[in-house]
Structure formats: C-alpha cells, structure tokens
Design a protein around this motif. Structure first.
Motif, PDB file in Angstrom:
ATOM      1  N   ALA A 253       0.695  -1.284   0.147  1.00 15.52           N
ATOM      2  CA  ALA A 253      -0.002  -0.036   0.094  1.00 15.52           C
ATOM      3  C   ALA A 253       0.878   1.270   0.094  1.00 15.52           C
ATOM      4  O   ALA A 253       0.575   2.370  -0.810  1.00 15.52           O
ATOM      5  CB  ALA A 253      -0.745  -0.107   1.200  1.00 15.52           C
ATOM      6  N   ASP A 254       1.915   1.533   0.765  1.00 18.80           N
ATOM      7  CA  ASP A 254       2.689   2.402   0.995  1.00 18.80           C
ATOM      8  C   ASP A 254       3.442   2.619  -0.318  1.00 18.80           C
ATOM      9  O   ASP A 254       3.512   3.897  -0.918  1.00 18.80           O
ATOM     10  CB  ASP A 254       3.885   2.484   1.998  1.00 18.80           C
ATOM     11  CG  ASP A 254       3.285   2.350   3.451  1.00 18.80           C
ATOM     12  OD1 ASP A 254       2.177   3.013   3.662  1.00 18.80           O
ATOM     13  OD2 ASP A 254       3.803   1.730   4.397  1.00 18.80           O
ATOM     14  N   ILE A 255       3.934   1.562  -0.863  1.00 13.61           N
ATOM     15  CA  ILE A 255       4.786   1.714  -2.246  1.00 13.61           C
ATOM     16  C   ILE A 255       3.903   2.102  -3.372  1.00 13.61           C
ATOM     17  O   ILE A 255       4.476   3.232  -4.232  1.00 13.61           O
ATOM     18  CB  ILE A 255       5.286   0.325  -2.639  1.00 13.61           C
ATOM     19  CG1 ILE A 255       6.535  -0.109  -1.648  1.00 13.61           C
ATOM     20  CG2 ILE A 255       5.959   0.353  -4.119  1.00 13.61           C
ATOM     21  CD1 ILE A 255       6.880  -1.498  -1.772  1.00 13.61           C
ATOM     22  N   LEU A 256       2.788   1.704  -3.440  1.00 10.91           N
ATOM     23  CA  LEU A 256       1.708   1.935  -4.388  1.00 10.91           C
ATOM     24  C   LEU A 256       0.967   3.310  -4.400  1.00 10.91           C
ATOM     25  O   LEU A 256      -0.173   3.649  -5.017  1.00 10.91           O
ATOM     26  CB  LEU A 256       0.979   0.938  -5.183  1.00 10.91           C
ATOM     27  CG  LEU A 256       1.504  -0.413  -5.591  1.00 10.91           C
ATOM     28  CD1 LEU A 256       0.791  -1.724  -5.781  1.00 10.91           C
ATOM     29  CD2 LEU A 256       2.481   0.026  -6.730  1.00 10.91           C
ATOM     30  N   LYS A 257       0.965   3.871  -3.112  1.00  6.83           N
ATOM     31  CA  LYS A 257       0.124   4.880  -2.729  1.00  6.83           C
ATOM     32  C   LYS A 257      -1.323   4.465  -2.708  1.00  6.83           C
ATOM     33  O   LYS A 257      -2.108   5.159  -3.267  1.00  6.83           O
ATOM     34  CB  LYS A 257       0.344   6.045  -3.614  1.00  6.83           C
ATOM     35  CG  LYS A 257       2.106   6.418  -3.944  1.00  6.83           C
ATOM     36  CD  LYS A 257       2.519   6.625  -2.390  1.00  6.83           C
ATOM     37  CE  LYS A 257       3.884   7.245  -2.730  1.00  6.83           C
ATOM     38  NZ  LYS A 257       4.841   7.206  -1.482  1.00  6.83           N
ATOM     39  N   LEU A 258      -1.634   3.253  -2.250  1.00  6.68           N
ATOM     40  CA  LEU A 258      -2.774   2.925  -1.993  1.00  6.68           C
ATOM     41  C   LEU A 258      -3.314   2.578  -0.417  1.00  6.68           C
ATOM     42  O   LEU A 258      -2.602   2.739   0.516  1.00  6.68           O
ATOM     43  CB  LEU A 258      -3.161   1.542  -2.852  1.00  6.68           C
ATOM     44  CG  LEU A 258      -2.773   1.711  -4.225  1.00  6.68           C
ATOM     45  CD1 LEU A 258      -2.669  -0.021  -4.667  1.00  6.68           C
ATOM     46  CD2 LEU A 258      -3.768   2.461  -4.936  1.00  6.68           C
ATOM     47  N   SER A 259      -4.481   2.296  -0.114  1.00  4.52           N
ATOM     48  CA  SER A 259      -5.034   2.021   1.023  1.00  4.52           C
ATOM     49  C   SER A 259      -4.659   0.627   1.332  1.00  4.52           C
ATOM     50  O   SER A 259      -5.129  -0.350   0.346  1.00  4.52           O
ATOM     51  CB  SER A 259      -6.371   2.503   1.190  1.00  4.52           C
ATOM     52  OG  SER A 259      -7.311   1.737   0.511  1.00  4.52           O
ATOM     53  N   PRO A 260      -4.420   0.222   2.502  1.00  7.40           N
ATOM     54  CA  PRO A 260      -4.352  -1.502   2.612  1.00  7.40           C
ATOM     55  C   PRO A 260      -5.692  -2.161   2.102  1.00  7.40           C
ATOM     56  O   PRO A 260      -5.588  -3.339   1.924  1.00  7.40           O
ATOM     57  CB  PRO A 260      -4.275  -1.642   4.171  1.00  7.40           C
ATOM     58  CG  PRO A 260      -3.529  -0.384   4.447  1.00  7.40           C
ATOM     59  CD  PRO A 260      -4.188   0.906   3.553  1.00  7.40           C
ATOM     60  N   ARG A 261      -6.977  -1.463   2.278  1.00  4.50           N
ATOM     61  CA  ARG A 261      -8.185  -2.151   2.030  1.00  4.50           C
ATOM     62  C   ARG A 261      -8.241  -2.128   0.361  1.00  4.50           C
ATOM     63  O   ARG A 261      -8.471  -3.133   0.129  1.00  4.50           O
ATOM     64  CB  ARG A 261      -9.384  -1.071   2.517  1.00  4.50           C
ATOM     65  CG  ARG A 261     -10.532  -1.776   2.584  1.00  4.50           C
ATOM     66  CD  ARG A 261     -11.698  -1.058   2.912  1.00  4.50           C
ATOM     67  NE  ARG A 261     -13.062  -1.617   2.771  1.00  4.50           N
ATOM     68  CZ  ARG A 261     -13.867  -1.514   1.902  1.00  4.50           C
ATOM     69  NH1 ARG A 261     -13.496  -0.601   0.825  1.00  4.50           N
ATOM     70  NH2 ARG A 261     -15.018  -2.053   1.782  1.00  4.50           N
ATOM     71  N   THR A 262      -7.769  -1.278  -0.257  1.00  2.00           N
ATOM     72  CA  THR A 262      -7.608  -1.352  -1.602  1.00  2.00           C
ATOM     73  C   THR A 262      -6.753  -2.411  -2.035  1.00  2.00           C
ATOM     74  O   THR A 262      -7.276  -3.111  -2.916  1.00  2.00           O
ATOM     75  CB  THR A 262      -7.261  -0.021  -2.286  1.00  2.00           C
ATOM     76  OG1 THR A 262      -8.057   0.906  -1.916  1.00  2.00           O
ATOM     77  CG2 THR A 262      -7.086  -0.237  -3.606  1.00  2.00           C
ATOM     78  N   VAL A 263      -5.613  -2.620  -1.466  1.00  2.00           N
ATOM     79  CA  VAL A 263      -4.679  -3.661  -1.871  1.00  2.00           C
ATOM     80  C   VAL A 263      -5.257  -5.085  -1.579  1.00  2.00           C
ATOM     81  O   VAL A 263      -5.338  -6.104  -2.419  1.00  2.00           O
ATOM     82  CB  VAL A 263      -3.221  -3.598  -0.970  1.00  2.00           C
ATOM     83  CG1 VAL A 263      -2.318  -4.774  -1.077  1.00  2.00           C
ATOM     84  CG2 VAL A 263      -2.628  -2.176  -1.176  1.00  2.00           C
ATOM     85  N   ASN A 264      -6.100  -5.089  -0.425  1.00  2.00           N
ATOM     86  CA  ASN A 264      -6.740  -6.483  -0.075  1.00  2.00           C
ATOM     87  C   ASN A 264      -7.866  -6.725  -1.179  1.00  2.00           C
ATOM     88  O   ASN A 264      -7.956  -7.769  -1.778  1.00  2.00           O
ATOM     89  CB  ASN A 264      -7.331  -6.387   1.383  1.00  2.00           C
ATOM     90  CG  ASN A 264      -6.475  -6.441   2.358  1.00  2.00           C
ATOM     91  OD1 ASN A 264      -5.456  -6.836   2.135  1.00  2.00           O
ATOM     92  ND2 ASN A 264      -6.782  -5.989   3.504  1.00  2.00           N
TER      93      ASN A 264
END
Length: 292
Positions: A253-264
């Motif tokens: 999430a940090d690398i791609l500038k996303l929220s952890p929920r979006t990564v999930n």
C-alpha cells in the motif's frame, strides 16, 4: 587454444611430480579411451588448463613449489577454468588433505594406491556432471536471464553473464547478495539488493545451491509480463509483483500509494483470477511466470 575434441574423447590433465605415478595414470586413462596431458607442478597445471581447458583435472595434493591446493585455488579464481572439476589424489592416511581438498574446490578424491576401475568410474561421473552444468549455464547465458546461485554462506556459486554484469556495476547489490543467509532462502522469498535491484528465490538446485533471479525495482516489463500472461489488470499486476517480492500488504500500500483495504481488494480479485486461495500460491505462480 582449446584442445581438439572432435573425436569425442575426454581430455584429462594429470598433475603429479612423480614420473612413475604420472606414467601409470597416463597408461590407465589412455587404455580407457581418454586423451591425457601431464603437468609436474601446480604452476604448469594452471598454464596448461588455461590453454587447453581439459574436461577434468587429476590433482596430486602434495608437490614442491605450487602444490595441488594452491593450484586449485588459482583455477577456481579464474572464470575461464573455474568450472573444470578437480579430483584430488592423496595418501590413505592423509585425512587433513582430504578435508582441505574439498575446502579449496575439489569435487572428489581418490586414495593411493589408485584402483584403475574406481578412478575411471569417478572421472566418468564428474566429467558428465560438469558437461551438463556447463550446457545449462550456457543456455541461461544465451537467454539473457539475470540469474545467480548462492549457497547462503557468503558465496556466489555461479551467475549468468547478465547477472555478473549487474552485480559488478553495483557494489552494494553484490555485497548484499553475498550476505543472504541460508535460513532465509525459500522459494518465493525476495531480497532488496540496492535501491535499483532486488532478487527473488525461484528454485533450489540441491542441498546447498539456491537459484535467484535479479530484477530491477518497479520494473515495467515485469508488470507487463504478469498482466499479459495471467490476465490481470495493470494495477493488479503491480500488487502481485510486490507480493512476489515478499512485501506485506501494508508495505505494498505504501509503495503503490494505495490504502491497505484497496490492496486487499486487488488481491481478492487476483486470487480469483488465478484460481488460488492464498498468498503463497499466488506468489508461486507469479515467480514461475517471471522466471520463465
């Protein structure tokens, strides 16, 4: 100049300062259809090996001047001849010589007095293993793969030309590659080598040899490979790539500038598209396609 092998005969370099022992070995090996070269000390052995690239070297352990141990160390430090298997010849009671022979890079040893049938059999096995290994590495070199093998104890066993060039240009990456410990070497594990390079374990070649593939961090071509071969979207391919590099969801999430929920959510879709149920299975598929 390399020795002519058009007749298919194995070329063996015998290194022994004893004329009687050398004569016996020459007669034994020639009777078995091999071509034999002779060196009477370690320095001559290195020079002959560089000129002719024999298939295998029979090395006497103890000789005046440059002994068999020093000669083998010199050969293993020379990329042109490092792959030539070395079988040591030593006395029955010289246990410390046997241990040292393996430490400097020998693949095997025979004890004196030498039994001809045993010697010929050992030469056959090791020369065939070396031939297969050389053919495999040549094939990997020609494919342009950035691959290297490590034993996890501070030694890189071999590397393709492309991997050697990358590591030679990046001192930090080379040092970190050497520092990878065996207890961390698992298929699918990834390691950051430098700001630009990472490495992923893609296979195991034996008890002490692990195969790794070097990749550039954030490599566009890897994302495109996953997208094309696995039928995932560009963003899903990015998430899967970082998953294959061993990153946790929060790190991705940090690398791609996303929220952890979006990564999930992306991973749920990826798992469904790949027909798997967990991170380990998805990682294995990604690593296989990236190393193919």
């Amino acid at each position: 100049m390399a020795t002519d092998r058009t007749d298919g005969r194995l070329v063996i370099l015998v290194v022994d300062d004893s004329p009687e022992e050398a004569s016996f070995l020459v007669a034994t090996l020639e009777a078995s259809g091999m071509s034999v070269l002779v060196a009477t000390d370690g320095a001559r052995a290195i020079a002959i090996a560089e000129r002719t690239t024999p298939d295998l070297i029979l090395m006497d352990a103890v000789m005046p001047g440059v002994d068999g141990f020093a000669a083998t160390l010199g050969m293993k430090a020379n990329d042109r001849i490092a792959d030539i298997p070395v079988i040591f010849m030593t006395g029955l009671s010289e246990t410390e010589h046997i241990v040292r022979a393996f430490a400097v890079g020998g693949v095997d040893y025979v004890t004196k007095p030498i039994k001809p049938e045993e010697l010929v059999a050992r030469i056959g096995v090791h020369s065939q293993n070396a031939k297969v290994s050389r053919s495999t590495r040549m094939a990997l070199d020609t494919t342009g793969r950035h691959l290297f093998a490590t034993n996890g104890t501070g030694e890189i066993l071999w590397a393709t030309l492309q991997a050697r060039e990358l590591l030679a240009k990046d001192g930090t990456a080379h040092e970190r590659a050497l520092a990878i410990s065996r207890d961390r070497l698992r298929v699918g594990a990834t390691f950051t080598l430098s700001d630009e390079l990472s490495a992923a374990v893609i296979g195991r070649l034996g008890q002490k040899e692990f195969l790794l593939r070097i990749a550039r961090e954030g490599a566009k071509e890897e994302v495109e490979t996953l997208q094309a071969q696995l039928g995932v979207s560009a963003r899903e391919a990015e998430v899967l790539l970082w998953l294959a590099r061993g990153k946790a969801n929060r790190d991705i999430a940090d690398i791609l500038k996303l929220s952890p929920r979006t990564v999930n959510k992306h991973l749920e879709v990826v798992f469904r598209k790949l027909g798997v149920e967990n991170r380990a299975a998805a990682t294995a598929i990604a690593v296989r396609h990236l190393s193919g």
